[in-house]
Write a protein that holds these residues in place. Structure first.
Motif, PDB file in Angstrom:
ATOM      1  N   ALA A 690     100.227  74.272 -55.544  1.00 45.96           N
ATOM      2  CA  ALA A 690     100.448  75.699 -54.675  1.00 45.96           C
ATOM      3  C   ALA A 690      99.374  76.593 -54.704  1.00 45.96           C
ATOM      4  N   PRO A 691      98.132  76.694 -55.292  1.00 43.34           N
ATOM      5  CA  PRO A 691      97.171  77.202 -55.256  1.00 43.34           C
ATOM      6  C   PRO A 691      96.254  76.393 -54.459  1.00 43.34           C
ATOM      7  N   TRP A 692      95.950  75.480 -54.413  1.00 45.96           N
ATOM      8  CA  TRP A 692      95.380  74.700 -53.607  1.00 45.96           C
ATOM      9  C   TRP A 692      95.422  75.182 -52.564  1.00 45.96           C
ATOM     10  N   PHE A 693      96.947  75.142 -52.481  1.00 44.47           N
ATOM     11  CA  PHE A 693      97.836  74.730 -50.832  1.00 44.47           C
ATOM     12  C   PHE A 693      97.795  76.689 -50.295  1.00 44.47           C
ATOM     13  N   ALA A 694      98.254  77.764 -50.745  1.00 47.89           N
ATOM     14  CA  ALA A 694      97.647  79.446 -50.658  1.00 47.89           C
ATOM     15  C   ALA A 694      95.914  79.055 -49.921  1.00 47.89           C
ATOM     16  N   THR A 695      95.304  78.617 -50.288  1.00 48.45           N
ATOM     17  CA  THR A 695      93.329  78.866 -50.216  1.00 48.45           C
ATOM     18  C   THR A 695      93.377  77.735 -48.792  1.00 48.45           C
ATOM     19  N   VAL A 696      93.662  76.733 -48.850  1.00 47.51           N
ATOM     20  CA  VAL A 696      93.663  75.985 -47.559  1.00 47.51           C
ATOM     21  C   VAL A 696      94.952  76.161 -45.970  1.00 47.51           C
ATOM     22  N   THR A 697      95.356  76.816 -46.076  1.00 45.77           N
ATOM     23  CA  THR A 697      95.604  77.420 -45.257  1.00 45.77           C
ATOM     24  C   THR A 697      96.050  78.536 -45.559  1.00 45.77           C
ATOM     25  N   GLN A 735      99.268  76.284 -38.809  1.00 42.42           N
ATOM     26  CA  GLN A 735      98.269  77.105 -38.355  1.00 42.42           C
ATOM     27  C   GLN A 735      97.329  76.718 -38.849  1.00 42.42           C
ATOM     28  N   ALA A 736      97.163  75.986 -39.703  1.00 45.28           N
ATOM     29  CA  ALA A 736      95.733  74.482 -40.263  1.00 45.28           C
ATOM     30  C   ALA A 736      95.707  73.572 -39.166  1.00 45.28           C
ATOM     31  N   ARG A 737      97.112  73.089 -38.513  1.00 38.24           N
ATOM     32  CA  ARG A 737      96.690  71.452 -37.792  1.00 38.24           C
ATOM     33  C   ARG A 737      96.568  70.607 -38.414  1.00 38.24           C
ATOM     34  N   ILE A 738      97.452  71.174 -39.010  1.00 37.51           N
ATOM     35  CA  ILE A 738      97.894  69.713 -40.010  1.00 37.51           C
ATOM     36  C   ILE A 738      99.368  69.592 -39.744  1.00 37.51           C
ATOM     37  N   ASN A 739     100.598  70.157 -39.498  1.00 34.87           N
ATOM     38  CA  ASN A 739     101.522  70.050 -39.734  1.00 34.87           C
ATOM     39  C   ASN A 739     102.354  68.989 -40.754  1.00 34.87           C
ATOM     40  N   LEU A 740     101.884  69.310 -41.486  1.00 38.68           N
ATOM     41  CA  LEU A 740     102.129  68.247 -42.781  1.00 38.68           C
ATOM     42  C   LEU A 740     103.980  68.553 -43.263  1.00 38.68           C
ATOM     43  N   THR A 741     104.554  69.190 -43.144  1.00 40.78           N
ATOM     44  CA  THR A 741     106.185  69.575 -43.220  1.00 40.78           C
ATOM     45  C   THR A 741     107.097  68.757 -42.262  1.00 40.78           C
ATOM     46  N   GLN A 849      89.392  81.098 -36.378  1.00 43.00           N
ATOM     47  CA  GLN A 849      90.588  81.510 -37.449  1.00 43.00           C
ATOM     48  C   GLN A 849      89.910  81.008 -38.861  1.00 43.00           C
ATOM     49  N   LEU A 850      89.124  78.993 -38.591  1.00 41.03           N
ATOM     50  CA  LEU A 850      88.453  79.376 -39.589  1.00 41.03           C
ATOM     51  C   LEU A 850      87.372  79.681 -39.792  1.00 41.03           C
ATOM     52  N   LEU A 869      88.068  90.862 -40.189  1.00 43.25           N
ATOM     53  CA  LEU A 869      88.062  89.682 -40.888  1.00 43.25           C
ATOM     54  C   LEU A 869      89.394  89.800 -41.299  1.00 43.25           C
ATOM     55  N   GLN A 870      89.958  89.901 -41.696  1.00 45.41           N
ATOM     56  CA  GLN A 870      91.860  89.992 -41.767  1.00 45.41           C
ATOM     57  C   GLN A 870      92.276  89.858 -40.405  1.00 45.41           C
ATOM     58  N   ARG A 871      92.036  91.671 -39.834  1.00 49.23           N
ATOM     59  CA  ARG A 871      92.728  91.310 -38.102  1.00 49.23           C
ATOM     60  C   ARG A 871      92.604  90.138 -37.489  1.00 49.23           C
ATOM     61  N   LEU A 872      91.112  89.744 -36.960  1.00 44.40           N
ATOM     62  CA  LEU A 872      90.324  87.846 -36.785  1.00 44.40           C
ATOM     63  C   LEU A 872      91.699  87.473 -36.902  1.00 44.40           C
ATOM     64  N   LEU A 873      90.997  86.733 -38.091  1.00 50.53           N
ATOM     65  CA  LEU A 873      92.052  86.011 -38.567  1.00 50.53           C
ATOM     66  C   LEU A 873      94.100  85.970 -38.292  1.00 50.53           C
ATOM     67  N   LEU A 874      93.996  87.655 -38.428  1.00 52.06           N
ATOM     68  CA  LEU A 874      96.146  88.230 -37.672  1.00 52.06           C
ATOM     69  C   LEU A 874      95.812  87.799 -36.809  1.00 52.06           C
ATOM     70  N   LEU A 875      94.810  87.296 -35.011  1.00 58.38           N
ATOM     71  CA  LEU A 875      94.796  87.232 -34.024  1.00 58.38           C
ATOM     72  C   LEU A 875      95.072  86.194 -34.169  1.00 58.38           C
ATOM     73  N   SER A 876      94.061  85.878 -34.706  1.00 61.26           N
ATOM     74  CA  SER A 876      94.572  83.984 -34.146  1.00 61.26           C
ATOM     75  C   SER A 876      95.396  83.060 -34.577  1.00 61.26           C
ATOM     76  N   VAL A 877      96.298  83.671 -35.381  1.00 56.40           N
ATOM     77  CA  VAL A 877      97.542  83.351 -35.684  1.00 56.40           C
ATOM     78  C   VAL A 877      98.097  83.869 -34.433  1.00 56.40           C
ATOM     79  N   SER A 878      98.460  84.342 -34.127  1.00 54.01           N
ATOM     80  CA  SER A 878      99.561  85.324 -32.610  1.00 54.01           C
ATOM     81  C   SER A 878      98.821  83.923 -31.685  1.00 54.01           C
ATOM     82  N   GLY A 879      97.734  84.036 -31.865  1.00 50.99           N
ATOM     83  CA  GLY A 879      97.241  83.343 -30.618  1.00 50.99           C
ATOM     84  C   GLY A 879      97.540  81.393 -30.679  1.00 50.99           C
ATOM     85  N   VAL A 880      97.549  81.354 -32.181  1.00 49.92           N
ATOM     86  CA  VAL A 880      97.464  79.442 -32.510  1.00 49.92           C
ATOM     87  C   VAL A 880      98.980  79.093 -31.784  1.00 49.92           C
ATOM     88  N   ALA A 881     100.031  80.730 -32.481  1.00 50.17           N
ATOM     89  CA  ALA A 881     101.202  80.379 -32.424  1.00 50.17           C
ATOM     90  C   ALA A 881     101.758  79.764 -31.047  1.00 50.17           C
TER      91      ALA A 881
END
Length: 888
Positions: A690-697, A735-741, A849-850, A869-881
């Motif tokens: 669980a903490p690993w998942f929260a780190t890599v995404t 978002q991590a471009r893995i789509n694992l689920t 985002q990375l 940096l947080q804002r950049l991350l959130l902007l990229s989240v919106s864009g990837v979506a």
């Protein structure tokens, strides 16, 4: 073109666009919108922005095209070399581009639909008309028509936080889409230039509009967002679907006789009613949600009645009124004398016109709560409208009777005075806690008082807007019959000894793997409880059962969940048929593949026998609402396709095919179930997962994005996945471009089956398997292994990262072998084109985002995170979506 954007850059971008197999008119739209965006970036962006955007665009296209590590490293170096503020602008530019490409793509779909003009395709499930033809061939005309007239399609809108766009951004996109439509119609160069100037203004507005919400929307804000879809699309498009189907069925005789189609769409909503884990949805919010919805539909009906009334200028000499119409006029006139006198003066010999205009005043009085004129319920209004309709028919004016007046009747039948049936959802554990407080007899907690108030509110809504307005109560995590009986106990407690509890249809929601397996036993027990049995008899033994796709997938993985859901539906349907129960299965699907996403019509046609039986209910949420219902033509096509599949699912040939396939491939299903679960558990139950998942995404950061009113998780810990909601679980992997689920465990499951010929046979003959494989192909096509590796490298668990990558390779290889294709989605060229066209641009946002994630992960825990940096991350989240589309 600025000199700093070199010729090589232009060639790379131009060559990539030219190589995409895009229809020429769509290519022209993309080119036009892209050029206008480029102009906006040069005029309104900071100096050098356009050049930086083009450099990153060319680099990601080059990396996507030749797939070399060197090209990818070059693209990543450009992204890493930008300042944070410039990265912010670049992310916004790419997001704007995605919005414009989405507009162009939707415009092309609408263009194709209009060119087809509703004609039946070769696929029998393409339209209701063609589906009915097949059903008629199998069952006979009378039975087929009976099934059409008893059909129900019940989409339920929810406020789950997967729509990353602000309403202001959506409004700007909608205006650009309208201008693109105007551009098609513009015949002259001068008019086209005016339209393009308007586009330039709107794209500039889109660029200048803040892409992120400053704060989370309230539940009432979410209600109003859904109302916008109703106002702009659904109010007009749903009756238009009925009309189109009736035209197909009656041919030249349409409009000269009573319609064969009966309204089959019923809207539901959880927005303002779903309080499972959302403390912001209170009884007060639920009451406001019902009032807002009623205001919208009554305004719509009032305006339509005025428009219909004004058009009924039929003279009494040419269209004599019936005795019933004359009696209705007398009743209306005595209740509203001044208005009746004024209308009669303007329409001296137009009795039908006079009556409908007075009816519009009664609808207005219903909205404003004028007791002297208000309708008691929609049935009373329908009775008046049918008196007018019958009089027109008797007077020989059939076309007027079955024209615009019929559309108004359809709207009243579909929407009532409530618009959408407001459903309440609460967790079974909350009910148990409140009942324990009541049994203890002490002072009640704030939560307990709120839970009881919800039942009083539902009773008030029913009294004000009718029973259809509210009354379905969903129990999340139903694990026993007692969980359902508890709702009736709470309703009685809320009403008190002298009060009347609301009339409730209590709906179990089976979500986990264990609960799905226990569903038939729980249902057999609950129908014996007195309150539940009493309501069952009152409804003619109608029962709804909800199945959760999200949590079951998070619980045992996507493959085992898909198979478990199929088996649960099969068993529940058999139990219902054996007990004389009319079953409606309610599918809790999302937009992403890990949440039951994918084309709805193919999923319907893959269901077990008798699990549909002409009734299909599902949740529609987040970006899916706007993708399917945001535009009139697309909404009409979607409703028609789903309705066709619902109708066709009960064809004996379809039921026989699905039953035979399930029996024939039972051993395959068993092997896939066991192996996929084992593989999935090896990952998610690994120590420290669980903490690993929260780190890599960007899971933690997604919680900061003001997507919706609901908290991203039920607790604060990421030490366990139990409290993490299914939506951020899916959204983060996307978002991590893995789509694992959507695919993890499938490769191992297919390998365990081993027999390639058997699997190819299953793909050909087993609809459930084919749908699963096709959906996984889409998920893998939108994934990107090179980018995924960089996300996985953010953690310190090489073993888990390698497990993910190995399973990705295994699944991709198996899917390609089974489909016999050299590329993913080769059998779905339109979808493949859309994915290819977007992928390099999504890559650019992923690299940004990375860059932000790496910097945030490197920040010491004791120091605050850099807000830029947080804002950049959130902007990229919106864009990837925006780029990937079905993300939530």
């Amino acid at each position: 073109m600025p000199e700093s954007v070199n010729t090589e850059t232009i060639d790379i971008v131009g060559r990539f666009v030219a190589e995409q197999e895009i229809p020429e008119r769509m290519r022209a739209d993309v080119r036009l919108l892209g050029e206008l965006l480029g102009r906006v970036l040069r005029e309104s962006g900071s100096p050098g922005l356009y050049e930086d955007v083009e450099a990153l665009r060319a680099a990601t296209i080059q990396a996507y095209t030749d797939e070399s590590d060197q090209a990818f490293a070059a693209a990543a170096a450009i992204a890493d070399g930008l300042s944070v503020s410039r990265s912010d602008e670049v992310a916004r530019a790419f997001t704007a581009y995605f919005h414009l490409v989405n507009v162009a793509e939707e415009h092309q779909r609408v263009r194709v639909l209009r060119e087809r003009d509703g004609s039946a395709a070769s696929n029998p499930a393409a339209t209701v008309g063609s589906a009915l033809a097949q059903l008629t061939a199998e069952l006979g005309e009378a039975t087929a028509l009976e099934r059409l007239q008893s059909m129900r399609f019940h989409p339920v809108f929810t406020a789950h936080p997967t729509e990353a766009r602000r309403r202001a951004v959506s409004a700007s996109i909608r205006r650009i889409a309208e201008l693109l439509d105007d551009h098609d119609d513009a015949a002259t160069g001068a008019r086209r230039r005016r339209v393009e100037r308007g586009m330039l203004e709107e794209i500039d507005t889109l660029w200048r509009t803040a892409p992120l919400r400053s704060e989370k929307p309230s539940p009432v804000d979410e209600v109003r967002s859904v109302m916008a879809v109703f106002d702009e699309t659904l109010y007009g498009s749903i009756p238009a679907v009925y009309r189109r189907i009736d035209e197909a069925l009656q041919g030249d005789g349409e409009g000269d006789g009573a319609p064969l189609v009966r309204p089959f769409v019923r809207l539901g909503t959880w927005v303002g009613g779903d309080r499972d884990g959302n403390p912001f949805v209170t009884a007060s919010v639920t009451k406001q949600a019902a009032a807002i919805a009623s205001e919208h539909i009554l305004l719509g009906l009032e305006r339509t009645a005025v428009r219909v009334g004004r058009g009924l200028t039929l003279d009494a000499d040419t269209t004599p009124p019936s005795e019933a119409v004359l009696a209705l006029w007398q009743r209306l006139r005595s209740a509203d004398e001044d208005a009746a006198a004024e209308i009669a003066k303007r329409s001296p010999n137009e009795p039908h016109r006079r009556i409908v205009l007075l009816l519009s005043r009664r609808i207005a009085a219903t909205r404003t709560r004028d007791a002297d004129l208000a309708y008691r319920d929609p049935d009373e209004l329908l009775a008046d409208l049918r008196v007018v309709q019958a009089s027109l028919v008797a007077g020989g004016a059939k076309r007027q009777a079955y024209g615009h007046l019929q559309q108004l009747i359809w709207q009243v039948e579909t929407f009532g005075f409530h618009l959408a049936e407001l459903e309440v959802r609460q967790h079974s554990a909350v009910h148990r806690k409140v009942l324990a407080e009541l049994d203890a007899g002490g002072p009640l907690s704030e939560q307990a008082e709120e839970v009881l108030q919800v039942f009083r509110t539902v009773a008030q809504i029913q009294q004000r807007y009718g029973r259809r307005a509210a009354g379905r109560y969903i129990v999340s995590f139903t694990q026993s019959a007692e969980d359902l009986e508890n709702v009736h106990r709470l309703a009685r407690a809320a009403a008190g000894p002298n009060g009347e509890p609301p009339v409730l249809d209590v709906i179990p929601l089976f979500e986990t793997f264990t609960d799905l397996q226990a569903a038939p036993r729980i249902l057999a027990e609950i129908v014996e409880h007195p309150a539940f049995a009493s309501r069952l008899e009152a409804t003619g033994r109608r029962l709804e059962v909800m199945l959760g796709y999200s949590d079951s997938s998070k619980d045992v993985g996507p493959v085992a969940a898909t198979l478990a859901l199929y088996e649960a539906q099969r068993q529940i349907a058999e139990w219902a048929r054996g007990n004389g129960i009319e079953l409606t299965l309610f599918h809790g699907r999302g937009g992403a593949l890990g949440r039951g996403g994918g084309p709805a019509n193919s999923a319907i046609l893959a269901q077990p026998p008798h699990s549909v039986d002409g009734r299909f209910k599902l949740t529609e949420q987040g970006e899916v609402i706007f993708a399917r219902y945001g535009g009139r033509d697309i909404a009409m096509r979607h409703i028609d396709q789903v309705a066709a599949a619902v109708l066709l699912a009960s064809a004996p040939s379809i039921e026989r095919r699905n039953e035979d396939a399930a029996t024939r491939f039972a051993d395959v299903a068993r092997t896939m179930d066991e192996t996929s679960r084992e593989r999935f558990f090896a990952l998610v139950k690994a120590p420290g997962f669980a903490p690993w998942f929260a780190t890599v995404t960007p899971m933690e950061e997604i919680g900061l994005l003001a997507l919706g009113s609901r908290p991203a998780r039920r607790g604060l810990s990421v030490e366990s996945l139990e409290d993490l909601r299914a939506i951020p679980w899916v959204f983060s992997w996307t978002q991590a471009r893995i789509n694992l689920t959507g695919w993890f465990g499938l490769g191992s499951a297919l390998e365990a089956v081993g027999d390639q010929a058997l699997l190819q046979e299953a793909y050909r003959d087993w609809p459930l398997f084919r749908t699963m494989i096709d959906n996984v192909a889409m998920g893998l096509a939108k994934a990107d292994e090179r980018i995924a590796r960089h996300y996985l490298a953010l953690g310190d668990r090489d073993d888990l990262a390698q497990m993910v990558l190995d399973e990705m390779h295994r699944t991709r290889d198996q899917v390609l072998r089974i489909t016999g294709a050299g590329q993913l989605l080769a059998n779905k060229p339109v979808l493949q084109r859309a994915v290819k066209m977007r992928s390099p641009y999504v890559d650019a946002l992923s690299l940004l985002q990375l860059r932000a994630l790496r910097a945030l992960r490197a920040t010491p825990e004791e120091e605050p995170a850099d807000p830029e940096l947080q804002r950049l991350l959130l902007l990229s989240v919106s864009g990837v979506a925006a780029g990937l589309q079905n993300t939530g």
